[in-house]
Write a protein that holds these residues in place. Sequence first.
Motif, PDB file in Angstrom:
ATOM      1  N   LEU A  81       0.832  -1.211   0.000  1.00  0.00           N
ATOM      2  CA  LEU A  81       0.000   0.000   0.000  1.00  0.00           C
ATOM      3  C   LEU A  81       0.861   1.255   0.000  1.00  0.00           C
ATOM      4  O   LEU A  81       0.618   2.192  -0.772  1.00  0.00           O
ATOM      5  N   TYR A  82       1.884   1.284   0.849  1.00  0.00           N
ATOM      6  CA  TYR A  82       2.768   2.453   0.917  1.00  0.00           C
ATOM      7  C   TYR A  82       3.481   2.676  -0.408  1.00  0.00           C
ATOM      8  O   TYR A  82       3.594   3.808  -0.880  1.00  0.00           O
ATOM      9  N   LEU A  83       3.954   1.599  -1.010  1.00  0.00           N
ATOM     10  CA  LEU A  83       4.641   1.714  -2.297  1.00  0.00           C
ATOM     11  C   LEU A  83       3.696   2.238  -3.378  1.00  0.00           C
ATOM     12  O   LEU A  83       4.076   3.086  -4.186  1.00  0.00           O
ATOM     13  N   ALA A  84       2.462   1.749  -3.374  1.00  0.00           N
ATOM     14  CA  ALA A  84       1.477   2.215  -4.354  1.00  0.00           C
ATOM     15  C   ALA A  84       1.192   3.708  -4.169  1.00  0.00           C
ATOM     16  O   ALA A  84       1.089   4.454  -5.159  1.00  0.00           O
ATOM     17  N   ILE A  85       1.088   4.160  -2.937  1.00  0.00           N
ATOM     18  CA  ILE A  85       0.841   5.584  -2.675  1.00  0.00           C
ATOM     19  C   ILE A  85       2.023   6.423  -3.134  1.00  0.00           C
ATOM     20  O   ILE A  85       1.852   7.456  -3.798  1.00  0.00           O
ATOM     21  N   ILE A  86       3.222   5.992  -2.787  1.00  0.00           N
ATOM     22  CA  ILE A  86       4.419   6.751  -3.176  1.00  0.00           C
ATOM     23  C   ILE A  86       4.544   6.814  -4.696  1.00  0.00           C
ATOM     24  O   ILE A  86       4.766   7.898  -5.263  1.00  0.00           O
ATOM     25  N   LEU A  87       4.402   5.686  -5.356  1.00  0.00           N
ATOM     26  CA  LEU A  87       4.526   5.673  -6.818  1.00  0.00           C
ATOM     27  C   LEU A  87       3.410   6.468  -7.491  1.00  0.00           C
ATOM     28  O   LEU A  87       3.659   7.221  -8.439  1.00  0.00           O
ATOM     29  N   GLY A  88       2.196   6.312  -6.992  1.00  0.00           N
ATOM     30  CA  GLY A  88       1.074   7.049  -7.560  1.00  0.00           C
ATOM     31  C   GLY A  88       1.268   8.552  -7.443  1.00  0.00           C
ATOM     32  O   GLY A  88       1.067   9.301  -8.409  1.00  0.00           O
ATOM     33  N   TYR A  89       1.673   8.999  -6.267  1.00  0.00           N
ATOM     34  CA  TYR A  89       1.894  10.435  -6.070  1.00  0.00           C
ATOM     35  C   TYR A  89       3.058  10.924  -6.921  1.00  0.00           C
ATOM     36  O   TYR A  89       2.997  11.998  -7.518  1.00  0.00           O
ATOM     37  N   ALA A  90       4.108  10.145  -6.966  1.00  0.00           N
ATOM     38  CA  ALA A  90       5.294  10.549  -7.728  1.00  0.00           C
ATOM     39  C   ALA A  90       4.987  10.670  -9.224  1.00  0.00           C
ATOM     40  O   ALA A  90       5.489  11.583  -9.884  1.00  0.00           O
ATOM     41  N   PHE A  91       4.176   9.772  -9.753  1.00  0.00           N
ATOM     42  CA  PHE A  91       3.826   9.857 -11.171  1.00  0.00           C
ATOM     43  C   PHE A  91       2.867  11.003 -11.460  1.00  0.00           C
ATOM     44  O   PHE A  91       2.935  11.622 -12.522  1.00  0.00           O
ATOM     45  N   LEU A  92       1.975  11.297 -10.520  1.00  0.00           N
ATOM     46  CA  LEU A  92       1.010  12.374 -10.734  1.00  0.00           C
ATOM     47  C   LEU A  92       1.585  13.762 -10.454  1.00  0.00           C
ATOM     48  O   LEU A  92       1.118  14.746 -11.018  1.00  0.00           O
ATOM     49  N   ASN A  93       2.567  13.846  -9.576  1.00  0.00           N
ATOM     50  CA  ASN A  93       3.154  15.129  -9.173  1.00  0.00           C
ATOM     51  C   ASN A  93       4.677  15.035  -9.225  1.00  0.00           C
ATOM     52  O   ASN A  93       5.347  15.050  -8.196  1.00  0.00           O
ATOM     53  N   ARG A  94       5.205  14.975 -10.404  1.00  0.00           N
ATOM     54  CA  ARG A  94       6.648  14.771 -10.572  1.00  0.00           C
ATOM     55  C   ARG A  94       7.477  15.890  -9.937  1.00  0.00           C
ATOM     56  O   ARG A  94       8.559  15.640  -9.420  1.00  0.00           O
ATOM     57  N   GLU A  95       6.983  17.115  -9.971  1.00  0.00           N
ATOM     58  CA  GLU A  95       7.768  18.224  -9.431  1.00  0.00           C
ATOM     59  C   GLU A  95       7.865  18.186  -7.905  1.00  0.00           C
ATOM     60  O   GLU A  95       8.775  18.765  -7.323  1.00  0.00           O
ATOM     61  N   ALA A  97       7.732  15.124  -6.201  1.00  0.00           N
ATOM     62  CA  ALA A  97       7.961  13.721  -5.858  1.00  0.00           C
ATOM     63  C   ALA A  97       9.056  13.529  -4.809  1.00  0.00           C
ATOM     64  O   ALA A  97       8.858  12.801  -3.834  1.00  0.00           O
ATOM     65  N   VAL A  98      10.189  14.173  -4.987  1.00  0.00           N
ATOM     66  CA  VAL A  98      11.313  13.962  -4.062  1.00  0.00           C
ATOM     67  C   VAL A  98      10.953  14.453  -2.659  1.00  0.00           C
ATOM     68  O   VAL A  98      11.196  13.757  -1.663  1.00  0.00           O
ATOM     69  N   ARG A  99      10.359  15.634  -2.562  1.00  0.00           N
ATOM     70  CA  ARG A  99       9.967  16.160  -1.246  1.00  0.00           C
ATOM     71  C   ARG A  99       8.930  15.255  -0.583  1.00  0.00           C
ATOM     72  O   ARG A  99       8.989  15.012   0.625  1.00  0.00           O
ATOM     73  N   PHE A 100       7.995  14.755  -1.375  1.00  0.00           N
ATOM     74  CA  PHE A 100       6.963  13.865  -0.839  1.00  0.00           C
ATOM     75  C   PHE A 100       7.569  12.560  -0.339  1.00  0.00           C
ATOM     76  O   PHE A 100       7.252  12.103   0.762  1.00  0.00           O
ATOM     77  N   ILE A 101       8.437  11.962  -1.134  1.00  0.00           N
ATOM     78  CA  ILE A 101       9.031  10.676  -0.758  1.00  0.00           C
ATOM     79  C   ILE A 101       9.879  10.811   0.501  1.00  0.00           C
ATOM     80  O   ILE A 101       9.800   9.968   1.408  1.00  0.00           O
ATOM     81  N   ILE A 102      10.656  11.868   0.592  1.00  0.00           N
ATOM     82  CA  ILE A 102      11.479  12.068   1.798  1.00  0.00           C
ATOM     83  C   ILE A 102      10.595  12.298   3.020  1.00  0.00           C
ATOM     84  O   ILE A 102      10.815  11.712   4.087  1.00  0.00           O
ATOM     85  N   GLY A 103       9.579  13.135   2.878  1.00  0.00           N
ATOM     86  CA  GLY A 103       8.659  13.388   3.991  1.00  0.00           C
ATOM     87  C   GLY A 103       7.898  12.138   4.392  1.00  0.00           C
ATOM     88  O   GLY A 103       7.725  11.858   5.583  1.00  0.00           O
ATOM     89  N   PHE A 104       7.447  11.380   3.410  1.00  0.00           N
ATOM     90  CA  PHE A 104       6.742  10.125   3.669  1.00  0.00           C
ATOM     91  C   PHE A 104       7.642   9.180   4.452  1.00  0.00           C
ATOM     92  O   PHE A 104       7.212   8.556   5.424  1.00  0.00           O
ATOM     93  N   PHE A 105       8.903   9.087   4.036  1.00  0.00           N
ATOM     94  CA  PHE A 105       9.845   8.198   4.700  1.00  0.00           C
ATOM     95  C   PHE A 105      10.094   8.615   6.157  1.00  0.00           C
ATOM     96  O   PHE A 105      10.143   7.768   7.048  1.00  0.00           O
ATOM     97  N   VAL A 106      10.226   9.904   6.400  1.00  0.00           N
ATOM     98  CA  VAL A 106      10.458  10.380   7.771  1.00  0.00           C
ATOM     99  C   VAL A 106       9.253  10.050   8.658  1.00  0.00           C
ATOM    100  O   VAL A 106       9.408   9.542   9.774  1.00  0.00           O
ATOM    101  N   ILE A 107       8.052  10.308   8.158  1.00  0.00           N
ATOM    102  CA  ILE A 107       6.851   9.988   8.933  1.00  0.00           C
ATOM    103  C   ILE A 107       6.729   8.481   9.109  1.00  0.00           C
ATOM    104  O   ILE A 107       6.369   7.993  10.187  1.00  0.00           O
ATOM    105  N   TYR A 108       7.064   7.725   8.078  1.00  0.00           N
ATOM    106  CA  TYR A 108       7.052   6.270   8.164  1.00  0.00           C
ATOM    107  C   TYR A 108       7.985   5.779   9.277  1.00  0.00           C
ATOM    108  O   TYR A 108       7.622   4.913  10.068  1.00  0.00           O
TER     109      TYR A 108
END
Length: 133
Positions: A81-95, A97-108
């Motif tokens: 589920l987490y991977l699907a959310i990260i990939l989905g967001y990254a593909f929809l919001n490429r600009e 993506a990096v900030r989202f993935i890093i923030g997601f990882f910290v909260i994770y």
Amino acid sequence: MNPSNHPYLKKLLLITAATGILMLIAFLTLPQHLSPALPFVLIFFMSVSLLSYSLLQKKASSGTSGFVNGFMTHSVLRMALYLAIILGYAFLNREDAVRFIIGFFVIYLIFTIFEVFQFLALTRKSKPTGKQL
């Protein structure tokens, strides 16, 4: 909600509030380095943690093997589920993506550490106390 979940819920709300305060401070000081989606990620993790604890609490009463099997299955499903959310967001919001993935990882990381300690306490509490010879 099960009354035995109340101590967990209090701790979960406390860790969520503390993370939210740190996130607010970060948004006020360095907004260009944070994804605007992170508050939603925080609420998502709080919800998933509460649901996970409730489900695994039931598994803990079925014995160690039941809990371990349930925990492993649950962990794999959550990772997917987490991977699907990260990939989905990254593909929809490429600009963003990096900030989202890093923030997601910290909260994770914050919530995973919290959950591990809570699950350890849950499994210790559900073990029989009598010694067997």
